[in-house]
Enzyme design. Structure first.
Site, PDB file in Angstrom:
ATOM      1  N   SER A 138       0.849  -1.194   0.000  1.00 19.89           N
ATOM      2  CA  SER A 138       0.000   0.000   0.000  1.00 19.89           C
ATOM      3  C   SER A 138       0.883   1.243   0.000  1.00 19.89           C
ATOM      4  O   SER A 138       2.104   1.147   0.031  1.00 19.89           O
ATOM      5  CB  SER A 138      -0.896  -0.013   1.228  1.00 19.89           C
ATOM      6  OG  SER A 138      -0.100   0.122   2.387  1.00 19.89           O
ATOM      7  N   LYS A 139       0.225   2.389   0.022  1.00 20.23           N
ATOM      8  CA  LYS A 139       0.956   3.660  -0.092  1.00 20.23           C
ATOM      9  C   LYS A 139       2.119   3.794   0.885  1.00 20.23           C
ATOM     10  O   LYS A 139       3.155   4.355   0.567  1.00 20.23           O
ATOM     11  CB  LYS A 139       0.025   4.859   0.106  1.00 20.23           C
ATOM     12  CG  LYS A 139      -1.160   4.913  -0.816  1.00 20.23           C
ATOM     13  CD  LYS A 139      -2.424   4.459  -0.119  1.00 20.23           C
ATOM     14  CE  LYS A 139      -2.876   3.082  -0.590  1.00 20.23           C
ATOM     15  NZ  LYS A 139      -3.633   2.272   0.296  1.00 20.23           N
ATOM     16  N   ARG A 140       1.891   3.271   2.088  1.00 21.91           N
ATOM     17  CA  ARG A 140       2.952   3.470   3.074  1.00 21.91           C
ATOM     18  C   ARG A 140       4.218   2.686   2.767  1.00 21.91           C
ATOM     19  O   ARG A 140       5.219   2.806   3.455  1.00 21.91           O
ATOM     20  CB  ARG A 140       2.439   3.157   4.485  1.00 21.91           C
ATOM     21  CG  ARG A 140       2.100   1.729   4.707  1.00 21.91           C
ATOM     22  CD  ARG A 140       1.216   1.506   5.906  1.00 21.91           C
ATOM     23  NE  ARG A 140       0.669   0.162   5.828  1.00 21.91           N
ATOM     24  CZ  ARG A 140       1.367  -0.922   6.154  1.00 21.91           C
ATOM     25  NH1 ARG A 140       2.589  -0.801   6.614  1.00 21.91           N
ATOM     26  NH2 ARG A 140       0.835  -2.107   6.016  1.00 21.91           N
ATOM     27  N   HIS A 141       4.168   1.863   1.731  1.00 17.64           N
ATOM     28  CA  HIS A 141       5.363   1.138   1.344  1.00 17.64           C
ATOM     29  C   HIS A 141       6.188   1.901   0.313  1.00 17.64           C
ATOM     30  O   HIS A 141       7.109   1.366  -0.276  1.00 17.64           O
ATOM     31  CB  HIS A 141       4.999  -0.237   0.771  1.00 17.64           C
ATOM     32  CG  HIS A 141       4.450  -1.179   1.797  1.00 17.64           C
ATOM     33  ND1 HIS A 141       3.123  -1.544   1.840  1.00 17.64           N
ATOM     34  CD2 HIS A 141       5.044  -1.809   2.835  1.00 17.64           C
ATOM     35  CE1 HIS A 141       2.935  -2.367   2.865  1.00 17.64           C
ATOM     36  NE2 HIS A 141       4.075  -2.540   3.475  1.00 17.64           N
TER      37      HIS A 141
END
Length: 510
Positions: A277-280
């Site tokens: 997800s985005k936090r990756h």
RNA sequence: GGCCCCAUGGUCAAGCGGUUUAAGACACCGCCCUUUCACGGCGGUAACCCGGGUUCGAAUCCCGGUGGGGUCACCA
């Protein structure tokens, strides 16, 4: 078509052969059905790629359909962004959004009439019923079920409402949703081309919503109607959809439609092994494109995530994979997204593509850094080409070129302590003078000529190589590391090189 | 928590019962090339989750455990 002969290359799983299940392979039709709620994600791109590969491998058809039944989150911007990413990757489609076809429209919000027609059928046959429970009521119920450790799902409260009940509830201002009556005591087995048979107990599935209270069908319903009406034979999608599959199969069966073959490919995980997800970090194709990753590298990398040739080949083109792809070789276990490997692969493509192409790609980054004007004429383009030749082996992605191209555009400051040290060496004036003389007489500099010229220099001066080359590098760039001098000089040009050497000398004295 | 999926080095992966003292790639380490850095070449460290079966023989088949993941929306 090839019959299966035991030792079958297209074996789907241990005891099953792809050819035994579909006799007419030219009939294969797959779809990529993104919902336009954001840019094309890495995982979505891989799903699209695998669909494409599977279809192309067997001369099947690809359709692209837009699943925009989430009115809140869908946007045309996302839709066009997804489509542009798909095209950038080199994935085309035979039927669907923006290319048309006999089964359109290809945007779900434009197919509402169609869904309505099948909704009526389902209502008439009793497979679906109206439910008036409010979202709040359902939410509290769900929490209670969760807390009690029970099965989470609709309890069937509105299953057997009479006509009068419906009228009364509607009188209260309630707008019904349509729920599917899930048969109890039934076990559904899904044939999955990558996972084999997967069974689900219908008792564990609550009556699910197929039409929302605003009249828009839900994903599970729209998908089934579309896959059937569009003639989809194989559904290749991410594993997160596996648990939706029984609901869809139930719908296919209720409608009396043939159930397509499924292939659920495993998810792409972040470094922490959870769904990416985005936090990756960067997760959209657009972001990688912006950073200067090449579509060939992305494709190659994505293909390697969850699939392999079975040979030792790691670097290949889309056309090559197209020839060898098979669902049988798709891995069942999830794959961690490894940026290091993507970087290596992209660097590989940068190093092995035609220089002209890479130079072309470099332009916007150099412009953004202020190294290049808006209009790049032929003369400047030639310089960009020479710069590219000099630095491309350092790059993992094109945006990094500005970190290495500075020495070609900005005159050095000579403020590095190590550089100063080198410039203070006593032979420096002689070395610089010698090169300056040669440059003055040399005319246009080219790699071979400069190479030869430089090679002779130490001997002519009676000095060791290190005492010649290192000062020249520092004089020319202000740095102790950098590209080959024979790449540097042609890109800089004689006059600019001479000028820098003189300034370096002045600095050293001053 | 229920249901479902998965399990070979740090990562991607080959392996489909004996040919394996378990390929290859990325990363890492060393050497070479390069009178710089990188590129390139060569070499090295490093893995079959655990326990039971089945079998003459299991990384490969079965069962259980453990671990990881997914999913349980009027999102897709």
């Amino acid at each position: 078509m090839l019959p299966c002969k035991g030792q079958c290359y297209n074996r789907v799983s241990k005891n099953r052969c792809f050819y035994e299940e579909r006799t007419d392979l030219s009939e294969i039709k797959v779809r990529f059905a993104p919902s336009p709620t954001g840019p094309l994600h890495i995982g979505g791109a891989r799903s699209a790629l695998f669909n494409w590969l599977f279809a192309r491998r067997y001369n099947g058809k690809v359709v692209v359909r837009i699943e925009d039944t989430d009115l809140e989150r869908s946007s045309r911007e996302s839709e066009s962004n997804i489509l542009s990413s798909l095209r950038w990757l080199g994935l085309d489609w035979d039927e669907g959004i923006s290319v048309g076809g006999p089964n359109g429209p290809y945007r779900q919000t434009e197919r509402l009439e169609l869904y309505k027609q099948y909704t009526e059928e389902l209502l008439a046959s009793g497979w679906v019923y109206r439910c008036y429970c409010s979202e709040e009521e359902l939410a509290t119920q769900r929490e209670a079920q969760m807390a009690a450790g029970e099965m989470v799902g609709y309890t069937g409260k509105c299953r057997d409402l009479f006509e009068e009940d419906c009228k009364r509830l509607e009188g209260e201002g309630r707008r019904p949703v349509l729920r599917f009556r899930v048969p109890q005591g039934k076990v559904l087995t899904i044939r999955d081309q990558v996972r084999g048979d997967v069974s689900f107990d219908c008792n564990g599935i609550g009556d699910f919503i197929i039409v929302k209270s605003d009249g828009i069908p839900t994903y599970n319903f729209a998908v089934v109607v579309d896959d059937y009406t569009m003639g989809i034979t194989h559904v290749v999608r991410a594993e997160e959809h596996l648990s939706n599959t029984p609901l869809q199969v139930l719908l296919f069966e209720a409608m009396g439609w043939p159930v397509p073959e499924f292939a659920h490919i495993s998810l792409i995980l972040g470094q922490d092994r959870s769904k990416m997800s985005k936090r990756h970090g960067a997760t959209s194709i657009q972001q990688y494109r912006d950073m200067g990753y090449l579509p060939e590298a992305m494709i190659n990398f994505l293909a390697l995530l969850g699939w392999s040739t079975g040979t030792e080949d790691e670097v290949f083109t889309l056309d090559q994979v197209k020839e060898s792809f098979s669902l049988e070789r798709v891995a069942k276990s999830p794959a961690v997204f490894d940026l290091e490997k993507l970087n290596w692969l992209n660097g590989y493509y940068i190093r092995h593509s035609p220089v002209e192409k890479i130079a072309e790609l470099a332009v916007p980054y150099l412009q953004q850094a202020g190294y290049l004007p808006e209009i790049v004429d032929d003369r400047l383009m030639e310089k960009v080409r020479l710069v590219t030749v000099a630095v491309r082996e350092y790059l993992e992605y094109m945006a990094q070129i500005v970190d290495y191209a500075g020495v070609f555009f900005d005159d050095p400051a000579y403020d590095d302590p190590e550089a100063k040290e080198v410039l203070s060496q006593e032979q420096v004036p002689v070395v610089f003078g010698a090169l300056r003389d040669k440059l003055t007489n040399a005319g246009t500099l080219d790699e071979a000529g400069v190479k030869a010229m430089l090679k002779k220099l130490p001997k002519e001066l009676g000095l060791g190589g290190k005492n010649v080359y290192q000062p020249l590098r520092v004089g020319l760039t202000g740095k102790t590391k950098g590209p080959e001098l024979y790449h540097l000089l042609p890109a800089l040009g004689g006059p600019k090189a001479t000028e820098r050497l003189e300034r370096a000398l002045a600095q050293a004295r001053g």
